[in-house]
Design a protein around this motif. Structure first.
Motif, PDB file in Angstrom:
ATOM      1  N   SER A 422       0.820  -1.151  -0.217  1.00  0.00           N
ATOM      2  CA  SER A 422       0.120   0.115   0.101  1.00  0.00           C
ATOM      3  C   SER A 422       0.814   1.218   0.151  1.00  0.00           C
ATOM      4  N   LEU A 423       2.240   1.247   0.094  1.00  0.00           N
ATOM      5  CA  LEU A 423       3.068   2.459   0.001  1.00  0.00           C
ATOM      6  C   LEU A 423       2.852   3.257  -1.318  1.00  0.00           C
ATOM      7  N   PRO A 424       2.899   4.266  -1.115  1.00  0.00           N
ATOM      8  CA  PRO A 424       2.689   5.345  -2.428  1.00  0.00           C
ATOM      9  C   PRO A 424       3.814   5.087  -3.509  1.00  0.00           C
ATOM     10  N   ARG A 425       3.613   4.826  -4.832  1.00  0.00           N
ATOM     11  CA  ARG A 425       4.597   4.857  -5.611  1.00  0.00           C
ATOM     12  C   ARG A 425       4.337   5.955  -6.701  1.00  0.00           C
ATOM     13  N   VAL A 426       5.568   6.450  -7.326  1.00  0.00           N
ATOM     14  CA  VAL A 426       5.305   7.459  -8.396  1.00  0.00           C
ATOM     15  C   VAL A 426       4.799   6.815  -9.556  1.00  0.00           C
ATOM     16  N   LEU A 427       5.457   5.549  -9.696  1.00  0.00           N
ATOM     17  CA  LEU A 427       5.053   4.556 -10.922  1.00  0.00           C
ATOM     18  C   LEU A 427       4.648   3.385 -10.342  1.00  0.00           C
ATOM     19  N   THR A 428       3.861   2.749 -11.372  1.00  0.00           N
ATOM     20  CA  THR A 428       3.289   1.202 -10.933  1.00  0.00           C
ATOM     21  C   THR A 428       4.459   0.377 -11.517  1.00  0.00           C
ATOM     22  N   SER A 429       5.418   0.415 -10.489  1.00  0.00           N
ATOM     23  CA  SER A 429       6.653  -0.641 -10.844  1.00  0.00           C
ATOM     24  C   SER A 429       6.233  -1.989 -10.326  1.00  0.00           C
ATOM     25  N   ASN A 430       6.999  -3.053 -10.892  1.00  0.00           N
ATOM     26  CA  ASN A 430       7.118  -4.193 -10.355  1.00  0.00           C
ATOM     27  C   ASN A 430       7.584  -4.369  -9.190  1.00  0.00           C
ATOM     28  N   LEU A 431       6.634  -4.653  -8.100  1.00  0.00           N
ATOM     29  CA  LEU A 431       6.707  -4.832  -6.739  1.00  0.00           C
ATOM     30  C   LEU A 431       6.822  -6.148  -6.172  1.00  0.00           C
ATOM     31  N   ARG A 432       7.817  -6.697  -5.765  1.00  0.00           N
ATOM     32  CA  ARG A 432       7.776  -8.308  -5.248  1.00  0.00           C
ATOM     33  C   ARG A 432       8.139  -8.164  -3.903  1.00  0.00           C
ATOM     34  N   ILE A 433       7.267  -8.969  -2.790  1.00  0.00           N
ATOM     35  CA  ILE A 433       7.364  -9.126  -1.801  1.00  0.00           C
ATOM     36  C   ILE A 433       7.669 -10.487  -1.290  1.00  0.00           C
ATOM     37  N   ILE A 434       8.684 -11.085  -0.640  1.00  0.00           N
ATOM     38  CA  ILE A 434       9.056 -12.365  -0.494  1.00  0.00           C
ATOM     39  C   ILE A 434       9.002 -12.632   0.828  1.00  0.00           C
TER      40      ILE A 434
END
Length: 435
Positions: A422-434
């Protein structure tokens, strides 16, 4: 049985060169044992150009030295490609190791690795080793005395590794290095009792240097390291005690600094401004040295401008790492890849942190950072604020990856996963959480 005999006959009928090639994939002891298969095999093992002798893990077994001594005497290959010998305290102190090395040199050995962890005093090596024209790789480790003669000349040596050896005097290693005209890689692991105070590495052809001071006391002002390698591209420094100076390294591309440089002089840091990759371990000793003295702080992070740095990987160890990292980001305008990693078994959640966002946004964060990785993310307030800062201001970010700390329970991990998502991001980057 008959079927096995037919199979054996088919293998034995193969050309000798092919049989020798097959034997290269077997342990040396098994290679020698093939002599008992048949008359055809009695001499084939003697032509295998690669031999490795190492002690068994079974502490009750006899040393491999007797097997080595007998088999090496019978070996007949005119060119010995590789000879690896690893002996421990089970090896008798009267073993004639020099005879084995001289034998290998006589048969034009190309790669020699000798690890001697016995209980006797360090031994010198035969003079013929230091004039071996065919030697390309040389690895010497532990109870070995490097007593380099004046006639040394290793015209083909490209890779040299000296691990915890003892030097006859201060100039032994200098004489050796100066006689290796095509040396490309040099790895050295030192110990406090090696008889050298001032370690000088001056090799015009060297491209890779790894220097590790294993047990010198940090801050020992009597010790020194001098590097003068104009072709050097990769430099890794571990536990570099004493004073350090570097010069004439216009080709340096990657620096690995895995310990504090206790007494860096003005010549040490200058060549690093042109590197493209930096691996940095942030410890309290590093911070104490670089941040307690304003002149060093100014020189390291303000005067040294990393104008070509594209990859930065930091390893927090035992101190607050956020301020040093922010200073590095300010001085790395084209950084593309940032990784926060962990060191061994040191969990990041045990390191105290303080988050103070800078007055101005680092240029790399706003205009060049593409990859952001965080290993051992703990989800603390300061860590979350730093992650928010990077994700919320990186306009070029393409990929972000978070590895959760293994010391956090599953319920907390799921909560942290939701927070990161849910963190705000400037771009919709590929976010992976392992997890």
């Amino acid at each position: 049985n008959e079927e096995n005999n037919i199979c054996e006959d088919k293998i034995s009928a193969l050309p000798e060169d092919l049989l020798i090639y097959i034997l290269l994939f077997l342990p040396t002891r098994d290679v020698v044992n093939t002599m008992f298969l048949s008359k055809r095999w009695m001499s084939i093992w003697k032509m295998v150009p690669s031999l490795e002798y190492k002690e068994s893990k079974d502490s009750e077994r006899l040393s491999v030295w007797w097997f080595l001594d007998k088999s090496l005497q019978q070996h007949k290959a005119p060119i010995l490609g590789n000879l690896i010998i690893k002996l421990d305290e089970r090896c008798p102190i009267d073993a004639d190791i020099n005879k084995w090395i001289a034998n290998a040199v006589y048969r034009r050995v190309r790669m020699l690795k000798l690890m001697l962890k016995w209980s006797a005093a360090p031994i010198g090596l035969p003079p013929s080793l230091y004039t071996c024209e065919t030697l390309v790789e040389l690895y010497l480790s532990r109870e070995i005395l490097l007593d380099v003669p004046s006639s040394v000349c290793l015209t083909s040596l490209k890779k040299l590794e000296l691990s915890e050896v003892v030097y006859k005097d201060e100039v032994s290693h200098v004489r050796l290095l100066s006689s290796c005209p095509v040396l490309k890689t040099f790895c050295v692991v030192r110990r406090r009792s090696d008889n050298v105070t001032n370690f000088i590495v001056e090799v015009p052809s060297l491209k890779i240097l790894s220097y590790h001071n294993k047990d010198h006391i940090l801050g020992d002002i009597d010790a020194s390291l001098v590097i003068d390698c104009p072709a050097l591209k990769l430099l890794d420094l571990y536990n570099t005690a004493g004073s350090c100076s570097s010069q004439n390294m216009p080709c340096l591309d990657r620096l690995g600094l895995v310990s504090p440089i206790w007494h860096p002089n003005e010549n040490f840091l200058t060549p690093f401004s042109s590197i493209t990759r930096l691996l940095l371990c942030v410890s309290h000793r590093m911070v104490d040295v670089f941040f307690s003295t304003p002149i060093l702080l100014l020189f390291l992070f303000l005067a040294v401008y990393f104008h070509r740095l594209t990859v930065l990987r930091i390893f927090p160890f035992d101190t607050d790492w956020m301020e040093p990292l922010l200073l590095l980001l300010q001085n790395s305008p084209i950084l593309k890849h940032l990784c926060i990693d962990s060191v061994g078994n040191v969990p990041l959640e045990n390191i105290p942190l303080s988050w103070n966002p800078p007055n101005s946004l680092p240029k790399c964060v706003s205009s060049s950072l593409e990859v952001f990785k965080w290993v051992d993310y703990g989800g603390r307030t300061e860590e979350k604020e730093f992650a928010t800062y990077i994700l919320g201001n990186s306009e070029c970010l393409k990929y972000a990856k978070f590895h959760m700390s293994c010391n956090i329970d599953l319920e907390k991990r799921n909560e942290m996963r939701m927070e990161l998502s849910s963190l705000p991001r400037v771009l919709t980057s590929n976010l992976r959480i392992i997890n």
